[in-house]
Design a protein around this motif. Sequence first.
Motif, PDB file in Angstrom:
ATOM      1  N   ALA A  95       1.028  21.027 118.411  1.00 53.50           N
ATOM      2  CA  ALA A  95       1.490  22.326 117.822  1.00 53.50           C
ATOM      3  C   ALA A  95       2.845  22.025 117.353  1.00 53.50           C
ATOM      4  N   ALA A  96       3.648  21.216 118.144  1.00 55.63           N
ATOM      5  CA  ALA A  96       5.058  20.691 117.530  1.00 55.63           C
ATOM      6  C   ALA A  96       5.033  19.841 116.253  1.00 55.63           C
ATOM      7  N   ARG A  97       3.889  18.938 116.088  1.00 59.11           N
ATOM      8  CA  ARG A  97       3.722  18.333 114.878  1.00 59.11           C
ATOM      9  C   ARG A  97       3.357  19.306 113.617  1.00 59.11           C
ATOM     10  N   GLU A  98       2.360  20.237 114.178  1.00 60.35           N
ATOM     11  CA  GLU A  98       1.880  20.803 112.900  1.00 60.35           C
ATOM     12  C   GLU A  98       3.295  21.690 112.330  1.00 60.35           C
ATOM     13  N   LEU A  99       3.823  22.333 113.312  1.00 57.38           N
ATOM     14  CA  LEU A  99       5.088  23.246 112.927  1.00 57.38           C
ATOM     15  C   LEU A  99       6.164  22.343 112.284  1.00 57.38           C
ATOM     16  N   GLU A 100       6.266  21.160 112.753  1.00 52.77           N
ATOM     17  CA  GLU A 100       7.389  20.467 111.939  1.00 52.77           C
ATOM     18  C   GLU A 100       6.989  20.131 110.417  1.00 52.77           C
ATOM     19  N   GLU A 101       5.659  19.742 110.145  1.00 52.46           N
ATOM     20  CA  GLU A 101       5.145  19.503 108.844  1.00 52.46           C
ATOM     21  C   GLU A 101       5.207  20.746 107.987  1.00 52.46           C
ATOM     22  N   LEU A 102       4.715  21.919 108.766  1.00 51.28           N
ATOM     23  CA  LEU A 102       4.644  22.904 108.025  1.00 51.28           C
ATOM     24  C   LEU A 102       6.297  23.656 107.661  1.00 51.28           C
ATOM     25  N   THR A 103       7.135  23.481 108.615  1.00 53.48           N
ATOM     26  CA  THR A 103       8.455  23.888 108.287  1.00 53.48           C
ATOM     27  C   THR A 103       9.066  23.058 107.086  1.00 53.48           C
ATOM     28  N   ARG A 104       8.486  21.798 106.882  1.00 54.08           N
ATOM     29  CA  ARG A 104       9.190  20.962 105.823  1.00 54.08           C
ATOM     30  C   ARG A 104       8.551  21.458 104.534  1.00 54.08           C
ATOM     31  N   CYS A 105       7.387  21.998 104.569  1.00 48.28           N
ATOM     32  CA  CYS A 105       6.849  22.316 103.152  1.00 48.28           C
ATOM     33  C   CYS A 105       7.482  23.488 102.725  1.00 48.28           C
ATOM     34  N   VAL A 106       8.269  24.063 103.574  1.00 52.76           N
ATOM     35  CA  VAL A 106       8.394  25.734 103.032  1.00 52.76           C
ATOM     36  C   VAL A 106       9.960  25.382 102.356  1.00 52.76           C
ATOM     37  N   ASP A 107      10.140  26.168 101.323  1.00 57.18           N
ATOM     38  CA  ASP A 107      11.614  26.480 100.934  1.00 57.18           C
ATOM     39  C   ASP A 107      12.456  27.570 101.537  1.00 57.18           C
ATOM     40  N   TRP A 108      13.104  27.219 102.379  1.00 59.99           N
ATOM     41  CA  TRP A 108      13.671  28.341 103.348  1.00 59.99           C
ATOM     42  C   TRP A 108      15.076  28.763 102.873  1.00 59.99           C
ATOM     43  N   LYS A 109      15.422  28.129 101.670  1.00 60.70           N
ATOM     44  CA  LYS A 109      16.710  28.692 101.080  1.00 60.70           C
ATOM     45  C   LYS A 109      16.229  29.742  99.993  1.00 60.70           C
ATOM     46  N   ARG A 110      15.081  30.005  99.561  1.00 55.22           N
ATOM     47  CA  ARG A 110      14.519  30.911  98.683  1.00 55.22           C
ATOM     48  C   ARG A 110      13.889  31.970  99.633  1.00 55.22           C
ATOM     49  N   ASN A 111      14.032  33.251  99.473  1.00 56.43           N
ATOM     50  CA  ASN A 111      13.619  34.331 100.008  1.00 56.43           C
ATOM     51  C   ASN A 111      12.268  34.730  99.518  1.00 56.43           C
ATOM     52  N   THR A 112      11.401  35.871  99.988  1.00 58.44           N
ATOM     53  CA  THR A 112      10.374  35.963  99.608  1.00 58.44           C
ATOM     54  C   THR A 112      10.250  36.820  98.382  1.00 58.44           C
ATOM     55  N   GLU A 113      11.550  37.577  98.122  1.00 59.14           N
ATOM     56  CA  GLU A 113      11.776  38.253  96.872  1.00 59.14           C
ATOM     57  C   GLU A 113      11.964  37.382  95.570  1.00 59.14           C
ATOM     58  N   GLU A 114      12.558  36.157  96.041  1.00 61.97           N
ATOM     59  CA  GLU A 114      12.488  35.366  94.797  1.00 61.97           C
ATOM     60  C   GLU A 114      11.082  34.842  94.628  1.00 61.97           C
ATOM     61  N   ASN A 115      10.359  34.862  95.587  1.00 58.86           N
ATOM     62  CA  ASN A 115       9.099  34.095  95.116  1.00 58.86           C
ATOM     63  C   ASN A 115       7.991  35.318  95.025  1.00 58.86           C
ATOM     64  N   GLY A 116       8.391  36.386  94.248  1.00 53.39           N
ATOM     65  CA  GLY A 116       7.516  37.434  93.831  1.00 53.39           C
ATOM     66  C   GLY A 116       7.082  38.151  95.008  1.00 53.39           C
TER      67      GLY A 116
END
Length: 194
Positions: A95-116
């Motif tokens: 679970a830690a490995r999956e969460l780490e990989e998924l967390t790196r795949c997301v641009d956390w600086k952009r909020n969902t409003e900026e992403n449509g």
Amino acid sequence: MSCLLKAALKQEENDEAQKEVEMALLALCHICVYNNVPKKLYLSELKEIIKYHQEHYNLTRLAYQSAWQFLIFRMNIDGNMEEVIANELHFGREAARELEELTRCVDWKRNTEENGGKESKEMLIIWRWINTLEEYFNSFKLWNAELVGLLGCILKLFLAAKDNYPDFRDECLITFGRAAENTSVEIDALVKED
């Protein structure tokens, strides 16, 4: 259920087979709570699916998370599976490995409003992991060192999401709180992760 497990056991790596495996595991994790099915009818197959993926990485992220979700939710119903989940299949590490990989795949600086207004596929899978972790921390009794790393991943996810994704941030706090409330969690592990 046996038909879904048979479909999920396919180890072919073409797109059509992967889609079928993903759909079977997704269906299984949604029916698991409603059906009273003895462990002997699914545990060995789910162990085989998870172990094969740990060696060959043949599943999509959604399929792999669905297999774990099935086991964790069944753990509360069937009991006596913690040893298999924690020490044989290494839930905390995976679970830690999956969460780490998924967390790196997301641009956390952009909020969902900026992403449509849409959440990415990775974010939806993170949501599913968080829900599974809440369920796990709500009821597990067996503590192992791998869970310290998992708590660290929840903290990293919290820090990544805190500015632009308040829903993720709050769910991380709730999940961490569930772990802290569980008497099996070693206080030193929580302190170690600050």
